[in-house]
Design an enzyme around this catalytic site. Structure first.
Site, mmCIF file in Angstrom:
data_model
loop_
_atom_site.group_PDB
_atom_site.id
_atom_site.type_symbol
_atom_site.label_atom_id
_atom_site.label_comp_id
_atom_site.label_asym_id
_atom_site.label_seq_id
_atom_site.Cartn_x
_atom_site.Cartn_y
_atom_site.Cartn_z
ATOM 1 N N HIS A 1 -3.720 -5.911 1.350
ATOM 2 C CA HIS A 1 -3.517 -5.991 2.728
ATOM 3 C C HIS A 1 -3.990 -7.595 3.158
ATOM 4 O O HIS A 1 -4.996 -8.061 2.426
ATOM 5 C CB HIS A 1 -4.076 -5.233 3.450
ATOM 6 C CG HIS A 1 -3.510 -3.694 3.685
ATOM 7 N ND1 HIS A 1 -2.287 -3.356 4.186
ATOM 8 C CD2 HIS A 1 -4.021 -2.614 3.059
ATOM 9 C CE1 HIS A 1 -1.916 -2.152 3.976
ATOM 10 N NE2 HIS A 1 -2.948 -1.538 3.246
ATOM 11 N N CYS B 1 0.844 -1.239 0.046
ATOM 12 C CA CYS B 1 -0.154 -0.022 0.013
ATOM 13 C C CYS B 1 0.710 1.276 -0.118
ATOM 14 O O CYS B 1 1.500 1.498 -0.923
ATOM 15 C CB CYS B 1 -0.985 -0.104 1.170
ATOM 16 S SG CYS B 1 -2.499 0.964 1.042
#
Length: 490
Positions: free
Chosen positions: A427, A330
């Site tokens: 994630h 991310c």
């Protein structure tokens, strides 16, 4: 008839989140239908719900303890700090803006209707709702407009059990002091108390329990010994992540100033053959690390500057020269690229900055936040992965041709030509046992057979047994009161 009980703490980090999870699982084992609820949470470690909202990661764990999928109504107000004085405000799963702390103090009372709406909606068809407070009700300077502790208890008419943390010392003063500073109307909602994190022989604190009960008039609910396996549960604070083995494969993770969604690390830290080390401010990245993971960030550009200020960019280059691997997730993925462009000032002042230049990609920040649960495939082995995305920005460039994941069938992520530097937005991928094993084998290590989700559920079961043994759960359930929803919501 649905009942509710609120677990508040005599201070921060007294173990409320884990205790609520344990109480919830214990009640489920008794045959009750249970849901967790936290009116207001402050955390950059968020979970994504199936309908594209976000809530605190602790409430997702509590939902799991209840056998439920995470829902936005479990945490209707989430504050995600972006600076030392301001935070993004998430209401019922959606971003509504960013406010300075002082401005939020004036604004929070306006959020009570949304909080109560979610509470009453969540309670429908349940036997019990377990509410978690935030911080401490003794912070009477924050009482005006409160929605997190006594303000909510008063508005929803929910009785409270107060938890003290004996591991920090001064637990009698914590509880008796809270009684002393609370106004009578708030104090009246506290019906019982318990002591958490006790080490040693609990009978040695019998006189302490009597002293607290005598000073407060509250019912003693028990002394909970230290739960040694709490580390096996997903961590709410990154500094609670600690490997308990001497793994031969070392993962170093720089603790960014605005680190976010670091649940990627929990399965790794619990892997017997892997050692995860969180690198705090002022420390270099260790020279013996096999893999450096640059985690997510709530403020990517600011955290990139912080990364450089620690000298970690220099350490990272040395790590790469030694043949080490790098994974950016991310915000960490965005940092690995050549440029980060935020012309609209979505994460701070409008700016364009150079990234670390380790991947031939660039990121453009865009106002539409990507919030999604995703099914993916690890392309080298075709092992399945489930995870979530929660980010601003779109990343493109030549190294995206070296995608190593496919998310919902679409190539995802980027890698250097030799594959030793990788990035992605997904994630939670290391929770997939087959992927975790395959990824680590590509890092030249074979790991022991180990099922992460099974371990988490087994730990929740052990926590429930711990609660049943040491907490007077019958008394707690007696204290719980019927929820009185307004006629328009019933």
């Amino acid at each position: 008839m649905t009942k509710a009980i609120m677990i508040q703490g005599a201070g921060s980090n007294v173990g409320k989140s884990v205790l609520v999870a344990g109480i919830a699982r214990a009640c489920v084992k008794r045959g009750l239908s249970v849901a967790p609820f936290k009116p207001q949470n402050m955390s950059n470690n968020a979970a994504v719900t199936a309908d594209g909202g976000e809530i605190g990661r602790a409430q997702a764990l509590q939902a799991r303890a209840c056998g439920l999928a995470p829902q936005i109504d479990m945490n209707p107000v989430l504050l995600k700090p972006e600076t030392d004085t301001g935070a993004q405000i998430i209401v019922q799963g959606k971003r509504v803006g960013t406010l300075k702390a002082r401005d939020y103090g004036k604004h929070k009372a306006t959020l009570l209707p949304a909080v109560l709406e979610s509470f009453y909606k969540l309670s429908q068809g349940r036997d019990l709702v377990i509410v978690e407070g935030a911080g401490s009700p003794a912070e009477v300077n924050l009482r005006d407009g409160d929605i997190a502790n006594m303000g909510f208890a008063n508005a929803a008419k929910v009785p409270v059990a107060l938890i003290g943390d004996i591991d920090r010392g001064g637990v009698i003063a914590q509880l008796v002091g809270t009684h002393a500073v609370l106004p009578p109307d708030d104090r009246a909602w506290i019906k019982g108390f318990a002591i958490n994190k006790f080490r040693g022989d609990p009978t040695l604190f019998a006189d302490g329990m009597t002293a607290i009960a005598d000073h407060t008039g509250w019912h003693p609910l028990g002394i909970l010994p230290w739960f040694a396996d709490a580390w096996k549960l997903p961590a709410e604070d990154v500094m609670d992540i600690a490997s308990h083995g001497k793994g031969k494969f070392k993962v170093a993770v720089p603790r960014l100033n605005r680190i976010a969604n670091f649940d990627d690390l929990d399965p790794l830290s619990a892997t017997p053959d892997v050692s995860v080390e969180i690198i705090a401010e002022g420390r270099p990245l260790p020279g013996d690390a096999d893999l450096v993971i640059i985690p997510g960030s709530k403020s990517t550009i600011a955290d990139l500057a912080y990364f450089r200020a620690q000298g970690w960019d220099i350490d990272l280059m040395a790590h790469i020269r030694r043949g080490g691997r790098v994974l950016g997730i991310c915000g960490g993925y965005q940092m690995l690229g050549k440029h980060i462009i935020d012309d609209e000032g979505l994460e701070g002042p409008p700016s364009r900055v150079d990234g670390l230049g380790l991947l031939n990609v660039e990121t453009v920040m865009r106002p539409q936040k990507r919030l999604a649960l995703s099914d993916a495939t690890y392309l080298p082995t075709h092992d399945p992965v489930s995870g979530y995305e929660i980010h601003l920005g779109t990343t493109t460039g030549p190294d995206c041709e070296n995608a190593w994941l496919a998310v919902d069938g679409i190539p995802h992520g980027a890698a250097s030509a030799n594959g030793r530097i990788q990035g992605c937005y997904l994630h939670g991928l290391f929770a997939a046992d087959a992927f975790r094993g395959a990824y680590l084998r590509h890092c030249d290590i074979s790991i022991s057979d180990y099922r992460y989700d099974d371990m988490v559920d087994a730990t929740l079961d052990a926590l429930a047994a711990h609660v049943e043994q040491h907490l007077d759960l019958d008394a707690l359930l007696t204290i719980a009161a019927a929820i009185e929803a307004p006629a328009t919501m019933s």
